[in-house]
Each structure stands twice: as C-alpha cells, then as structure tokens.
Design a protein around this motif. Structure first.
Motif, PDB file in Angstrom:
ATOM      1  N   VAL A  88      26.012 -26.987 -28.872  1.00 30.23           N
ATOM      2  CA  VAL A  88      24.925 -28.208 -29.082  1.00 30.23           C
ATOM      3  C   VAL A  88      23.667 -27.420 -29.764  1.00 30.23           C
ATOM      4  N   SER A  89      23.082 -27.845 -30.664  1.00 34.18           N
ATOM      5  CA  SER A  89      22.098 -27.809 -31.498  1.00 34.18           C
ATOM      6  C   SER A  89      20.750 -27.610 -30.571  1.00 34.18           C
ATOM      7  N   LYS A  90      20.110 -26.444 -30.248  1.00 28.34           N
ATOM      8  CA  LYS A  90      18.654 -26.291 -29.395  1.00 28.34           C
ATOM      9  C   LYS A  90      17.981 -27.595 -29.470  1.00 28.34           C
ATOM     10  N   ALA A  91      17.618 -28.191 -30.483  1.00 26.93           N
ATOM     11  CA  ALA A  91      16.604 -29.344 -30.358  1.00 26.93           C
ATOM     12  C   ALA A  91      17.343 -30.565 -29.510  1.00 26.93           C
ATOM     13  N   TYR A  92      18.700 -30.592 -29.279  1.00 32.16           N
ATOM     14  CA  TYR A  92      19.313 -31.668 -28.629  1.00 32.16           C
ATOM     15  C   TYR A  92      19.733 -31.315 -27.206  1.00 32.16           C
ATOM     16  N   ARG A  93      19.449 -29.983 -26.872  1.00 29.83           N
ATOM     17  CA  ARG A  93      19.870 -29.612 -25.628  1.00 29.83           C
ATOM     18  C   ARG A  93      18.970 -30.239 -24.282  1.00 29.83           C
ATOM     19  N   ARG A  94      19.745 -30.504 -23.345  1.00 26.19           N
ATOM     20  CA  ARG A  94      19.099 -31.001 -21.986  1.00 26.19           C
ATOM     21  C   ARG A  94      18.505 -32.630 -22.397  1.00 26.19           C
ATOM     22  N   LYS A  95      19.406 -33.223 -23.282  1.00 22.41           N
ATOM     23  CA  LYS A  95      19.085 -34.540 -23.577  1.00 22.41           C
ATOM     24  C   LYS A  95      20.191 -35.425 -23.530  1.00 22.41           C
ATOM     25  N   GLY A  96      21.222 -34.781 -22.936  1.00 21.54           N
ATOM     26  CA  GLY A  96      22.540 -35.386 -22.545  1.00 21.54           C
ATOM     27  C   GLY A  96      23.513 -35.671 -23.547  1.00 21.54           C
ATOM     28  N   VAL A  97      23.565 -34.750 -24.690  1.00 19.66           N
ATOM     29  CA  VAL A  97      24.328 -34.716 -25.627  1.00 19.66           C
ATOM     30  C   VAL A  97      25.518 -33.902 -25.296  1.00 19.66           C
ATOM     31  N   GLY A  98      25.590 -32.672 -24.723  1.00 20.22           N
ATOM     32  CA  GLY A  98      26.333 -32.045 -24.451  1.00 20.22           C
ATOM     33  C   GLY A  98      27.225 -32.642 -23.378  1.00 20.22           C
ATOM     34  N   ARG A  99      26.925 -33.274 -22.347  1.00 18.98           N
ATOM     35  CA  ARG A  99      27.623 -34.077 -21.388  1.00 18.98           C
ATOM     36  C   ARG A  99      28.201 -35.167 -22.139  1.00 18.98           C
ATOM     37  N   PHE A 100      27.607 -35.890 -22.932  1.00 20.71           N
ATOM     38  CA  PHE A 100      28.299 -37.101 -23.634  1.00 20.71           C
ATOM     39  C   PHE A 100      29.596 -36.468 -24.413  1.00 20.71           C
TER      40      PHE A 100
END
Length: 151
Positions: A88-100
């Motif tokens: 997951v791109s650093k800018a999108y971590r901890r925003k639910g992207v990985g979980r999604f």
C-alpha cells in the motif's frame, strides 16, 4: 471521504506500477520488483484456480495498492492460499485501503481455499494482519501468519 475502487488485474503490463515500484524500493522492499519480473517471465501470473491479483485505484485512477493470492507454493495442499506481493502506498496507509484490499481477496478466496497463509517480517505488517484475524504461526519459516476460512 476518499473513494477507492478495487479491480482484479489480469494484464499487469497495462498497469502503471512505477510509483509503487519506486516507493517500495526506497523502503527496502523488493517484492514489487519480484511481482513484475515473475509476471513478465511467466513464473507467477496469478491465473491458477482461485488465484488473483488485485489493485486498488484512487479517484484519479492511480494504483495505490496491490496484492494477490496464490495457491501456496510451500505446501502440497491446494486448499491453502498464500497472500503475496501486498503493498500500500505510504500516502494511503492507515486510511482503510489495506483492509479493503485484504477483505476483498479473502472474500473471493473463500470459494477456493480453506486457509490463507502469509509471511511478513515487519512488526507493522504483523500488527496489521493480526488486526484482520490472522493468527501468528510458528514452526514454518515460510509462514508468519495464517487464517482458517472454512471451519
């Protein structure tokens, strides 16, 4: 609220991986390089029964996360899938992207696999996967975590 869409990737060379490739290399991760090389030489194209490669795209159609599932190459059991090449791109971590992304992969995997395994060697990765219900594994150097899908 950020919007994302997830897509199954069936033709990796048509996707612009360069931002994720560069960022992952800068972080010291080589698995996106391996993903590209394995796909190019046909070693792993995520096209066997139950396998798949998935990308998450932002509202500008930029690839912001990638991950796939294979039949576990370290097991003789075709009912075991392995989560692979997850980034997951650093800018999108901890925003639910990985979980999604993981939830979509697991949803699709339930049709084929009884168990999903993976290997992470980072504490952040371990915390992420345990937060999704994965259990720590011991005794297998190729597997750090597992999740039973069918009971």
């Amino acid at each position: 609220m950020l919007e994302f869409r997830i897509e199954k990737i069936t033709d990796l060379p048509r996707i612009d991986l360069s931002p994720l490739l560069l960022e992952s290399k800068e972080e010291g991760f080589r698995f996106i390089v391996r993903l590209v090389n394995d796909y190019k030489n046909g070693t792993n194209t995520f096209n066997k029964r139950g396998e798949g490669l998935y990308g998450v795209f932002n509202e500008d159609d930029d690839l912001i996360a990638i991950g796939g599932i294979n039949i576990d190459p370290y097991s003789n059991d075709p009912q075991i899938g392995r989560l692979r090449r997850f980034y997951v791109s650093k800018a999108y971590r901890r925003k639910g992207v990985g979980r999604f992304l993981v939830n979509k992969i697991l949803f699709d995997a339930r049709r084929t696999f009884e168990e999903i395994v993976l290997h992470t060697d980072t504490e952040t990765g371990a915390l992420f996967y345990t937060s999704l219900g994965f259990k720590k594994s011991s005794g297998d150097p190729n597997t750090s975590h597992y999740l039973k899908l069918k009971i």
